[in-house]
Design a protein around this motif. Structure first.
Motif, PDB file in Angstrom:
ATOM      1  N   LEU A  79      24.179  44.291  62.006  1.00  0.00           N
ATOM      2  CA  LEU A  79      24.895  45.315  61.748  1.00  0.00           C
ATOM      3  C   LEU A  79      23.845  46.446  61.432  1.00  0.00           C
ATOM      4  O   LEU A  79      23.515  46.090  60.396  1.00  0.00           O
ATOM      5  CB  LEU A  79      26.033  45.495  60.822  1.00  0.00           C
ATOM      6  N   HIS A  80      23.320  47.506  62.181  1.00  0.00           N
ATOM      7  CA  HIS A  80      22.389  48.323  61.896  1.00  0.00           C
ATOM      8  C   HIS A  80      22.601  49.792  61.674  1.00  0.00           C
ATOM      9  O   HIS A  80      23.397  50.347  62.389  1.00  0.00           O
ATOM     10  CB  HIS A  80      21.595  48.133  63.149  1.00  0.00           C
ATOM     11  N   LEU A  81      21.941  50.372  60.755  1.00  0.00           N
ATOM     12  CA  LEU A  81      21.752  51.689  60.522  1.00  0.00           C
ATOM     13  C   LEU A  81      21.151  52.435  61.277  1.00  0.00           C
ATOM     14  O   LEU A  81      19.716  52.146  61.554  1.00  0.00           O
ATOM     15  CB  LEU A  81      21.886  52.188  59.288  1.00  0.00           C
ATOM     16  N   ASP A  82      21.397  53.315  62.461  1.00  0.00           N
ATOM     17  CA  ASP A  82      20.475  53.786  63.341  1.00  0.00           C
ATOM     18  C   ASP A  82      20.319  55.272  62.921  1.00  0.00           C
ATOM     19  O   ASP A  82      21.126  56.015  62.428  1.00  0.00           O
ATOM     20  CB  ASP A  82      21.587  54.034  64.676  1.00  0.00           C
ATOM     21  N   HIS A  83      18.809  55.421  62.835  1.00  0.00           N
ATOM     22  CA  HIS A  83      18.240  56.892  62.503  1.00  0.00           C
ATOM     23  C   HIS A  83      18.814  57.525  61.126  1.00  0.00           C
ATOM     24  O   HIS A  83      19.450  58.495  60.916  1.00  0.00           O
ATOM     25  CB  HIS A  83      18.686  57.954  63.421  1.00  0.00           C
ATOM     26  N   GLY A  84      18.851  56.612  60.077  1.00  0.00           N
ATOM     27  CA  GLY A  84      19.117  56.821  58.656  1.00  0.00           C
ATOM     28  C   GLY A  84      18.310  58.020  58.452  1.00  0.00           C
ATOM     29  O   GLY A  84      16.945  57.895  58.618  1.00  0.00           O
ATOM     30  N   ASN A  85      18.815  59.184  57.863  1.00  0.00           N
ATOM     31  CA  ASN A  85      17.959  60.245  57.753  1.00  0.00           C
ATOM     32  C   ASN A  85      17.459  60.608  56.262  1.00  0.00           C
ATOM     33  O   ASN A  85      16.864  61.639  55.854  1.00  0.00           O
ATOM     34  CB  ASN A  85      18.458  61.562  58.347  1.00  0.00           C
ATOM     35  N   SER A  86      17.923  59.698  55.335  1.00  0.00           N
ATOM     36  CA  SER A  86      17.381  60.027  53.918  1.00  0.00           C
ATOM     37  C   SER A  86      17.518  58.610  53.184  1.00  0.00           C
ATOM     38  O   SER A  86      18.145  57.483  53.933  1.00  0.00           O
ATOM     39  CB  SER A  86      18.474  60.798  53.306  1.00  0.00           C
ATOM     40  N   PHE A  87      16.688  58.500  52.079  1.00  0.00           N
ATOM     41  CA  PHE A  87      16.692  57.158  51.275  1.00  0.00           C
ATOM     42  C   PHE A  87      18.295  56.847  50.839  1.00  0.00           C
ATOM     43  O   PHE A  87      18.833  55.774  50.753  1.00  0.00           O
ATOM     44  CB  PHE A  87      16.026  57.416  49.837  1.00  0.00           C
ATOM     45  N   GLU A  88      19.148  58.023  50.437  1.00  0.00           N
ATOM     46  CA  GLU A  88      20.219  57.867  49.810  1.00  0.00           C
ATOM     47  C   GLU A  88      21.190  57.166  50.916  1.00  0.00           C
ATOM     48  O   GLU A  88      22.008  56.303  50.626  1.00  0.00           O
ATOM     49  CB  GLU A  88      21.120  59.179  49.566  1.00  0.00           C
ATOM     50  N   LEU A  89      21.245  57.701  52.195  1.00  0.00           N
ATOM     51  CA  LEU A  89      21.922  57.018  53.060  1.00  0.00           C
ATOM     52  C   LEU A  89      21.663  55.704  53.648  1.00  0.00           C
ATOM     53  O   LEU A  89      22.593  54.505  53.617  1.00  0.00           O
ATOM     54  CB  LEU A  89      21.856  57.962  54.587  1.00  0.00           C
ATOM     55  N   ALA A  90      20.479  55.255  53.295  1.00  0.00           N
ATOM     56  CA  ALA A  90      19.849  54.032  53.667  1.00  0.00           C
ATOM     57  C   ALA A  90      20.440  52.993  52.633  1.00  0.00           C
ATOM     58  O   ALA A  90      21.020  51.963  52.785  1.00  0.00           O
ATOM     59  CB  ALA A  90      18.195  53.791  53.645  1.00  0.00           C
ATOM     60  N   MET A  91      20.518  53.592  51.317  1.00  0.00           N
ATOM     61  CA  MET A  91      21.094  52.758  50.129  1.00  0.00           C
ATOM     62  C   MET A  91      22.574  52.502  50.269  1.00  0.00           C
ATOM     63  O   MET A  91      23.045  51.668  49.861  1.00  0.00           O
ATOM     64  CB  MET A  91      20.763  53.523  48.782  1.00  0.00           C
ATOM     65  N   GLN A  92      23.181  53.571  50.804  1.00  0.00           N
ATOM     66  CA  GLN A  92      24.617  53.428  51.115  1.00  0.00           C
ATOM     67  C   GLN A  92      24.820  52.283  51.991  1.00  0.00           C
ATOM     68  O   GLN A  92      25.840  51.281  51.915  1.00  0.00           O
ATOM     69  CB  GLN A  92      25.340  54.797  51.499  1.00  0.00           C
ATOM     70  N   ALA A  93      23.965  52.162  53.190  1.00  0.00           N
ATOM     71  CA  ALA A  93      24.326  50.997  54.193  1.00  0.00           C
ATOM     72  C   ALA A  93      23.883  49.949  53.389  1.00  0.00           C
ATOM     73  O   ALA A  93      24.648  48.657  53.663  1.00  0.00           O
ATOM     74  CB  ALA A  93      23.342  51.498  55.263  1.00  0.00           C
ATOM     75  N   LEU A  94      22.830  49.572  52.643  1.00  0.00           N
ATOM     76  CA  LEU A  94      22.644  48.496  52.001  1.00  0.00           C
ATOM     77  C   LEU A  94      23.755  48.073  51.098  1.00  0.00           C
ATOM     78  O   LEU A  94      24.032  46.890  51.347  1.00  0.00           O
ATOM     79  CB  LEU A  94      21.437  48.696  51.158  1.00  0.00           C
ATOM     80  N   ARG A  95      24.209  48.944  50.454  1.00  0.00           N
ATOM     81  CA  ARG A  95      25.233  48.463  49.474  1.00  0.00           C
ATOM     82  C   ARG A  95      26.650  48.140  50.233  1.00  0.00           C
ATOM     83  O   ARG A  95      27.245  47.460  49.843  1.00  0.00           O
ATOM     84  CB  ARG A  95      25.676  49.608  48.391  1.00  0.00           C
ATOM     85  N   ALA A  96      26.858  48.724  51.438  1.00  0.00           N
ATOM     86  CA  ALA A  96      28.108  48.373  52.190  1.00  0.00           C
ATOM     87  C   ALA A  96      27.956  47.281  52.981  1.00  0.00           C
ATOM     88  O   ALA A  96      28.877  46.930  53.549  1.00  0.00           O
ATOM     89  CB  ALA A  96      28.267  49.496  53.239  1.00  0.00           C
TER      90      ALA A  96
END
Ligand code: G3H
Ligand code: ZN
Length: 287
Positions: A79-96
């Motif tokens: 399960l991959h985050l596509d075109h994460g546009n900020s560090f914060e969004l990337a961290m939300q994906a990581l935590r989820a």
């Protein structure tokens, strides 16, 4: 099977000379369709959600959907985050619980892109979550986000970028673009080969919709290990729903029309998985 990361999946693809299809999913039916297609073909697969999609329904919804599908499947699913546009969004994906994250710093300067991508890699590496970055600009629009024009990936920069960031895969700009192509896309295949010569991590092709089967196969031969598809799946789902509603205008049960969309997405995913050459390549991780 539990969700897997993309690092090993793509390294296996690189070793064997095939690519893994990465499909943008927007709802339950698209998740089911892509996983059914992969299961039928015994193929590894990546399901991904864009920043706009997780704005529509949050990470937790998509993680639960994809995890449920993976739990019932026998093929490796990431399960991959596509075109994460900020560090914060990337961290939300990581935590989820996302198992792979794209940080897209391609709109930043070269140095700022390195800095942002490295920051995400550093945050993800303790949990061994894979990170894809983009260097150069894939054109066109995805989810109304403009990729900008031109800016193809420079091989020398790509080498340095990977060394300085430690990303596990790299999205390259070689003339593909997001959305529906106007005319026949002109791909810079020589550039792709040059990048592959100097970059060891798996390379990613964005803008897979509308590219010919031959073009995709040629890109895979030259080092592409992950091919992203969004627009054609959206069209397939919507066409299926429209067809069902126009054939039977008095339908009131949503399942009756979304299931037709699901079947169309499954057919499309089957076609793309075959093009990627990943049929029968599901490698079940050793316990
Ligand atoms: O990141 C997603 C893709 O690059 C999809 O592009 O909509 O042209 O298939 P596409
Ligand atoms: Zn893309």
């Amino acid at each position: 099977m539990p969700l897997v990361t993309t690092e090993k999946m793509l390294m296996d693809a690189q070793k064997e000379g095939f690519a893994v299809g990465a499909f943008n999913v927007e709802n339950l039916e698209m998740v089911q369709a892509v996983v059914e297609a992969a299961e039928e073909l015994k193929s590894p697969v990546i399901l991904q959600t864009s920043a706009k999609t997780v704005q529509y329904a949050n990470f937790s919804y998509f993680h639960s959907l994809v995890k449920a599908a993976a739990d019932g499947a026998s093929v490796p699913i990431a399960l991959h985050l596509d075109h994460g546009n900020s560090f914060e969004l990337a961290m939300q994906a990581l935590r989820a619980g996302y198992t792979s994250i794209m940080i897209d710093g391609s709109h930043e300067s070269y140095e700022d892109n390195i800095c942002l991508s490295k920051k995400v890699v550093d945050a993800c590496s303790p949990s061994r979550i894979s990170v894809e970055a983009e260097l150069g600009k894939v054109g066109g629009k995805e989810d109304d986000i403009d990729g900008g024009d031109g800016g193809l990936t420079e091989p020398i920069e790509a080498k340095e970028f990977v060394e300085r960031t430690n990303v596990t895969s790299l999205a390259v700009a070689i003339g593909t673009s997001h959305g529906v192509y106007k005319g026949v896309p002109k791909l810079d295949l020589e550039r792709l080969s040059e990048i592959r010569k100097v970059v060891s991590v798996p390379l990613v092709l964005h803008g897979g919709s509308g590219l010919s089967e031959e073009s995709i196969k040629e890109c895979i031969k030259r080092g592409i290990c992950k091919v992203n598809y969004a627009t054609e799946l959206r069209i397939a789902f919507t066409e299926g729903v429209k067809q069902a509603l126009s054939n039977t205008p008095n339908i009131i049960d949503p399942k009756k029309f979304t299931s037709v969309g699901r079947e169309k997405v499954k057919e499309m995913a089957i076609e793309k998985i075959k093009t990627c050459g990943s049929v029968g390549k599901a490698i079940v991780p050793a316990l």
